[in-house]
Structures are given as structure tokens and as C-alpha cells.
Design an enzyme around this catalytic site. Sequence first.
Site, mmCIF file in Angstrom:
data_model
loop_
_atom_site.group_PDB
_atom_site.id
_atom_site.type_symbol
_atom_site.label_atom_id
_atom_site.label_comp_id
_atom_site.label_asym_id
_atom_site.label_seq_id
_atom_site.Cartn_x
_atom_site.Cartn_y
_atom_site.Cartn_z
ATOM 1 N N SER A 88 0.797 -1.229 0.000
ATOM 2 C CA SER A 88 0.000 0.000 0.000
ATOM 3 C C SER A 88 0.826 1.273 0.000
ATOM 4 O O SER A 88 0.392 2.285 -0.538
ATOM 5 C CB SER A 88 -0.955 0.002 1.189
ATOM 6 O OG SER A 88 -0.236 0.037 2.402
ATOM 7 N N HIS A 91 -5.145 -3.280 -2.903
ATOM 8 C CA HIS A 91 -4.715 -2.371 -3.970
ATOM 9 C C HIS A 91 -4.557 -3.070 -5.316
ATOM 10 O O HIS A 91 -3.934 -2.532 -6.223
ATOM 11 C CB HIS A 91 -3.415 -1.671 -3.574
ATOM 12 C CG HIS A 91 -3.587 -0.808 -2.377
ATOM 13 N ND1 HIS A 91 -4.085 0.477 -2.444
ATOM 14 C CD2 HIS A 91 -3.387 -1.061 -1.057
ATOM 15 C CE1 HIS A 91 -4.156 0.986 -1.218
ATOM 16 N NE2 HIS A 91 -3.740 0.076 -0.364
ATOM 17 N N LYS A 148 -11.376 0.924 -2.270
ATOM 18 C CA LYS A 148 -10.303 1.490 -3.080
ATOM 19 C C LYS A 148 -10.747 1.551 -4.540
ATOM 20 O O LYS A 148 -11.535 2.403 -4.871
ATOM 21 C CB LYS A 148 -9.036 0.718 -2.810
ATOM 22 C CG LYS A 148 -8.780 0.896 -1.292
ATOM 23 C CD LYS A 148 -7.506 0.693 -0.722
ATOM 24 C CE LYS A 148 -7.518 1.246 0.697
ATOM 25 N NZ LYS A 148 -6.844 0.392 1.649
HETATM 26 C C1 LIG Z 1 -6.643 0.267 2.999
HETATM 27 C C2 LIG Z 1 -6.168 -1.069 3.347
HETATM 28 C C3 LIG Z 1 -6.896 -1.898 4.213
HETATM 29 C C4 LIG Z 1 -8.085 -1.381 4.968
HETATM 30 O O1 LIG Z 1 -9.177 -1.163 4.156
HETATM 31 P P1 LIG Z 1 -10.284 -0.097 4.588
HETATM 32 O O2 LIG Z 1 -11.444 -0.476 3.776
HETATM 33 O O3 LIG Z 1 -9.727 1.247 4.264
HETATM 34 O O4 LIG Z 1 -10.509 -0.269 6.058
HETATM 35 C C5 LIG Z 1 -6.455 -3.181 4.418
HETATM 36 N N1 LIG Z 1 -5.334 -3.628 3.816
HETATM 37 C C6 LIG Z 1 -4.599 -2.853 3.001
HETATM 38 C C7 LIG Z 1 -3.375 -3.416 2.377
HETATM 39 C C8 LIG Z 1 -4.978 -1.549 2.754
HETATM 40 O O5 LIG Z 1 -4.240 -0.757 1.992
#
Ligand SMILES: *Cc1c(COP(=O)(O)O)cnc(C)c1O
Length: 377
Positions: A181, A209, A240
Site C-alpha cells: 500500500s 490495492h 479502493k
Molecule cells: C486500505 C487497506 C486496508 C483497509 O481497508 P479499509 O477499507 O480502508 O478499512 C487493508 N489492507 C490494506 C493493504 C490496505 O491498503
Amino acid sequence: MSNLNDQLSADLEQLRVAGLYRQFRDIAGAQGPRVNIGRRELLNFSSNDYLGLANEPLLKRAATDAITRWGVGAGASRFVCGNLEPYLLLEEKLACFKNKEAALVFGSGYAANVGTITALAGDDDILILDKLDHASIIDGARQSGAAIRVYPHRNLRKLEEILQQSQSYRRRLIITETVFSMDGNLAPLAEIVELKEKYAAWLMIDEAHATGLFGKYQRGLAEQLGVENKIEITLGTLSKALGCAGGFVVGSQTLIDLLRNRARSLIYSTALPPSVCAAAATAVSFVTSEAGAERCERLWDNVRTLGAQSPIHPVIVGDERAAMELAGKLFDAGIFVPAIRYPTVPKGKARLRVTVSAAHTVADVQQFLKVYATLTR
Ligand SMILES: *Cc1c(COP(=O)(O)O)cnc(C)c1O
């Protein structure tokens, strides 16, 4: 009177001195390639809305229609009275999209990681993590009570060593992000799969991602590398590339049944608003349509223009205050990119995290590159 404010002020001062103080930035209006901050419009290179779906009319219509039909709140957890039709439809769509038997939706990606990891591992087990795994993976691992071993980022030799040394545990679960991330680089997933097979461990991947972006059918990096059916547990987010909110896990029906019974972040939390589920289901349909594939191609054009491996491009600065300063200069020049600091990344590895979206034009990306080059010359 208590001394709470005095003590906390001292804590905050320490953060300020170290360049680690955090503040919200107020954005006026929806996510997009341009955002309004204060009185100015800035080019936005900070969002995880990689396909530009967060403000997509199709999704907004699905959400408003769902509000009209189902109301704004789920009313309780799904075990009590919150298990509304939009959940079932979304989970069916997700399982079908990811080519797995079943899916389970959580309130967030964070909740999905914590709930899943604590449901699968306990005192007799060991969790094996990449050094750069997301905070939600680390928090889940800590809460689980299992032993934790961490291998240096993407280091297969060390991973194998840990696998050799951990044969006495009941369960061994490797957990890795597929696209990291804060670095935007990729896990050596095919090799990790080989190792986990060789040592009969389990593998959980976090495709936060990669979902919607990688692979011919945009299912994720596991699809792109042809290893999907070797992976026991796959996590994704709706927050995302899918532009909404929430997290999910896909896998075997047995896995999903177990999580439904054991994942505390699911059981003890109110279900997501039905409108979010309806919008996310529409996002999944969109991603798998021709229009979605086109949108994805546009994103990858921008990724190539940026010279990156994924939509996430880190510009490592090092010093925390220097990173803040560079972000400030870009801001003054009309470009919004966040500085990412400890503890999100290691100390002394502060960076600008530049992200591109399908909603940017190639000219937008070139504008960023030009401004950045001028500022750092
Ligand atoms: C953003 C993210 C999460 C958490 O997801 P949310 O829906 O924002 O709580 C979990 N794992 C990774 C690798 C992330 O980048």
C-alpha cells in the site's frame, strides 16, 4: 481538576517536534482528479479511488435507489436484523467476480483483516508476515494470540527459513499484501505459493490495492499470476478501486461459514448501510463490463506515464519534516500529494505517496511530473 490536558499536550508537542503531528485536510466536494481545498482547486494525486468510481453516476444512482428502498441504516448486525438483500446480492457478485465458492462482507477492510486473522489463528498457531504488511494485518495478528514472525520485505529466503523453523505449530499462516500500500510494489506471489505448498502452510493475501486493477478479468494479482486456486484466503476492499466502503473475504464455503461464526469484527458490529452494498455491487458489475476494462486501460496508461509498477508511486524523501516541506511546496504549486510518515512507514522513510487514477488525463500526470521536476531540481 485532572492533569489530562497537560499530559496530552506534552504528548502532542513530542509529535510536533518529530514532524509526526497529523491533521485532517478538509476537502470540499467529491473525490476526483481535482479537489477543492480551502479556496483553491488542486490536482489530486492522493486518492485510492483508482478507477474514478467514488463519484460515478451509476454507483450514486444505485446508492440513492437503495436508500429509498432500504433506508439509511442497517439497524443492527447481520445476525440480529441487518441481513438485508443488498448484502446477499453483493456477496454473490463478489464470489462470482473472484471465482470463489463464497464471500463475506465486513464493515471495512480493516475489520475484515482483524476479524479473519483472529478467527483463524490462536495460541497454538504461527502467523508469518511481510515486514511491510498493513497495520490492519499487524493488529489482527497481535489480537489473535498466535506467535508472529516477520520476514524482511519480499525476502523469500528468510520466509523459507521461518517455514523450516516453525513445523511444530498447529497452523502456519503466511499473510502478505499483493500490492504493497505504501510502496506500490508487488509481492513475489508465485514464489510464496510454491513455498507454502512445499511446507504445507496456508496463505492469506490482501488484494486491497490489486482488486479491480490487476489481471485480465481485474480480479487481482493472484489472477494475473495464475495462482488464484492455490490460495486459501483472499481479502479485498470495496473502498479502493471499487470506490465505496467495506472489506470482504472470499474463499471456500467452509472458510466463509467459519468466519461468519468466529469473526468478532463482523458479529459485534452493525452491518454496512445497504446503500453502500448496492453501490459496491454496481461497482463490481461495472468493473467486469467493457466500460470497466476501458477504464482500467486508462488507469494503466497513467501508471506508465508516471513510470510506476502500480497506481501507487512512492517518492522516498527520508526525513519526516523534509517530506512535509516538499508536500507543502507541491501544494502551493497546485498539486495535492500526501506526505506519509511513521508509523505508517518506518522512521526515516518518509515519502510522498503519489497515486494516479483512471480519471486523470495523461496531461494531468505530465503536469505533476513537470512541477515535481521543477521543485526538486
Ligand atoms: C486500505 C487497506 C486496508 C483497509 O481497508 P479499509 O477499507 O480502508 O478499512 C487493508 N489492507 C490494506 C493493504 C490496505 O491498503
